[in-house]
Design an enzyme around this catalytic site. Structure first.
Site, PDB file in Angstrom:
ATOM      1  N   ASP A  25      28.501 -39.193 -18.706  1.00 58.91           N
ATOM      2  CA  ASP A  25      27.479 -39.015 -19.734  1.00 58.91           C
ATOM      3  C   ASP A  25      27.539 -40.140 -20.750  1.00 58.91           C
ATOM      4  O   ASP A  25      28.632 -40.469 -21.249  1.00 58.91           O
ATOM      5  CB  ASP A  25      27.739 -37.705 -20.496  1.00 58.91           C
ATOM      6  CG  ASP A  25      26.852 -36.579 -20.027  1.00 58.91           C
ATOM      7  OD1 ASP A  25      25.788 -36.843 -19.435  1.00 58.91           O
ATOM      8  OD2 ASP A  25      27.227 -35.417 -20.256  1.00 58.91           O
TER       9      ASP A  25
ATOM     10  N   GLU B  49      20.225 -38.197 -21.780  1.00 56.46           N
ATOM     11  CA  GLU B  49      19.308 -37.099 -22.058  1.00 56.46           C
ATOM     12  C   GLU B  49      17.968 -37.621 -22.575  1.00 56.46           C
ATOM     13  O   GLU B  49      17.923 -38.638 -23.268  1.00 56.46           O
ATOM     14  CB  GLU B  49      19.919 -36.157 -23.108  1.00 56.46           C
ATOM     15  CG  GLU B  49      21.196 -35.507 -22.631  1.00 56.46           C
ATOM     16  CD  GLU B  49      21.789 -34.533 -23.653  1.00 56.46           C
ATOM     17  OE1 GLU B  49      21.137 -34.237 -24.674  1.00 56.46           O
ATOM     18  OE2 GLU B  49      22.930 -34.079 -23.412  1.00 56.46           O
TER      19      GLU B  49
ATOM     20  N   GLU C 146      18.216 -28.398 -17.358  1.00 55.14           N
ATOM     21  CA  GLU C 146      19.098 -27.425 -18.018  1.00 55.14           C
ATOM     22  C   GLU C 146      18.284 -26.428 -18.845  1.00 55.14           C
ATOM     23  O   GLU C 146      17.375 -26.807 -19.602  1.00 55.14           O
ATOM     24  CB  GLU C 146      20.105 -28.155 -18.937  1.00 55.14           C
ATOM     25  CG  GLU C 146      20.994 -27.161 -19.692  1.00 55.14           C
ATOM     26  CD  GLU C 146      22.241 -27.774 -20.316  1.00 55.14           C
ATOM     27  OE1 GLU C 146      22.466 -28.985 -20.178  1.00 55.14           O
ATOM     28  OE2 GLU C 146      22.995 -27.003 -20.943  1.00 55.14           O
TER      29      GLU C 146
HETATM   30  O1  KIV Z   1      27.961 -32.419 -20.517  1.00 61.87           O
HETATM   31  C1  KIV Z   1      27.739 -31.589 -19.636  1.00 61.87           C
HETATM   32  O2  KIV Z   1      28.604 -30.793 -19.290  1.00 61.87           O
HETATM   33  C2  KIV Z   1      26.413 -31.577 -19.030  1.00 61.87           C
HETATM   34  C3  KIV Z   1      26.006 -30.536 -18.066  1.00 61.87           C
HETATM   35  C4  KIV Z   1      24.786 -30.818 -17.311  1.00 61.87           C
HETATM   36  C5  KIV Z   1      26.855 -29.587 -17.482  1.00 61.87           C
HETATM   37  O3  KIV Z   1      25.652 -32.420 -19.324  1.00 61.87           O
END
Ligand code: KIV
Length: 290
Positions: A91, A123, A194
């Protein structure tokens, strides 16, 4: 001189896309450390996400905003050391990619250069399209994430289901459909859906050529992801409705710790077989501390 690198059996993005288009339901889970990674590596999980949920799960923060790029890279390195098969996605944390496509590229580039992941996730929908295009055109694969985007915590007023009726802080279903199509066009190789109604997730999945990975988005996505600590029953408190606890390792851990306390108090631990004796073992030399 070129070197031929044999197929390691590792999941690659082309392999994942091919398997998904052949009807395989993809499985994904988060991980933040080496020990968990070694456990995951003994399974057939397809994708491991070093999620910014590390902020709440590991750092005890109230939301994902405080985690830094350096911390994400640190956790990615720990996980990468234990994973030999799954595709690794890291991420991009809050404020490491929103300012400009150039800054986003630099953040993504650091992740690829300093840890051994295969993709980054960010995101946002339409508003992130230029950024996604800028990164993917420079050969750094991106996974999208729309719907309940935890980095939008303050805009949403908490972790709230999206794509239902258009209320303040809620993105409408039509906007989410447009977000998904725009992200696909910008080059993401897959998109996390999500916290949206199952019917909407099914509709988006049907419209896209790339796989959707659902969390709190029903069963009609191309794959599913859960936070590792939720699925193992290590998280405290009442989990969200979409979480299934496949084990109760939290309770088991508390029992084990209580057993330990009891055994130490009663001097049944350590036993003779768990101790060294002067006759059977060479005693370690104790160095004098000056
Ligand atoms: O940070 C996270 O855990 C996510 C999810 C999609 C599980 O972005």
């Amino acid at each position: 001189m070129s070197q031929f690198v044999p197929d390691s059996g590792r999941n690659t993005i082309p392999r994942i896309l091919e398997q998904s288009s052949n009807g395989k339901i993809l499985t994904a889970v988060t991980a933040y450390d080496f020990t968990s990674a070694l456990l995951i590596d003994q399974t057939d999980i397809d994708i491991v996400l070093i999620g910014d949920s590390v902020a709440s799960v590991i750092q005890g923060r109230g939301n994902t905003l405080p985690v830094t790029l350096d911390e994400m890279i640190y956790h990615s390195k720990c996980v990468a050391r234990g994973i030999s098969k799954a595709l690794l996605v890291c991420d991009l944390p809050f404020l490491s990619y929103q300012v400009s496509p150039e800054e986003a590229l630099r953040s993504a580039g650091r992740v690829f250069k300093e840890s051994e992941v295969h993709a980054v996730k960010l995101e946002g929908g339409k508003v992130m399209a230029d950024t996604v295009r800028y990164i993917t055109e420079r050969d750094m694969p991106v996974m999208g994430h729309i719907g309940l985007t935890p980095q939008s915590y303050h805009r949403m007023g908490g972790h709230r289901i999206q794509g239902k009726s258009a209320k303040y802080g809620v993105t409408s279903a039509e906007e989410l459909v447009e977000d998904a199509l725009t992200l696909q066009d910008a080059g993401v190789f897959s998109v996390v859906l999500e916290g949206i109604p199952s019917e909407l997730a099914a509709r988006i999945t049907e419209m896209l050529d790339i796989p959707t990975i659902g969390i709190g988005a029903g069963s009609e996505c191309s794959g599913q992801i859960l936070v590792l600590h939720d699925l193992l029953g290590l998280s405290q408190g009442t989990p969200p409705k979409f979480v299934r606890r496949f084990a109760e390792l939290g309770q088991e851990s508390v029992s084990a710790l209580n057993e330990y306390v009891k055994a130490v108090s009663e001097k049944t631990f350590p036993s003779a077989s768990e101790s060294y004796s002067a006759s059977s073992h060479k005693m370690p030399r104790i160095k004098a501390v000056s």
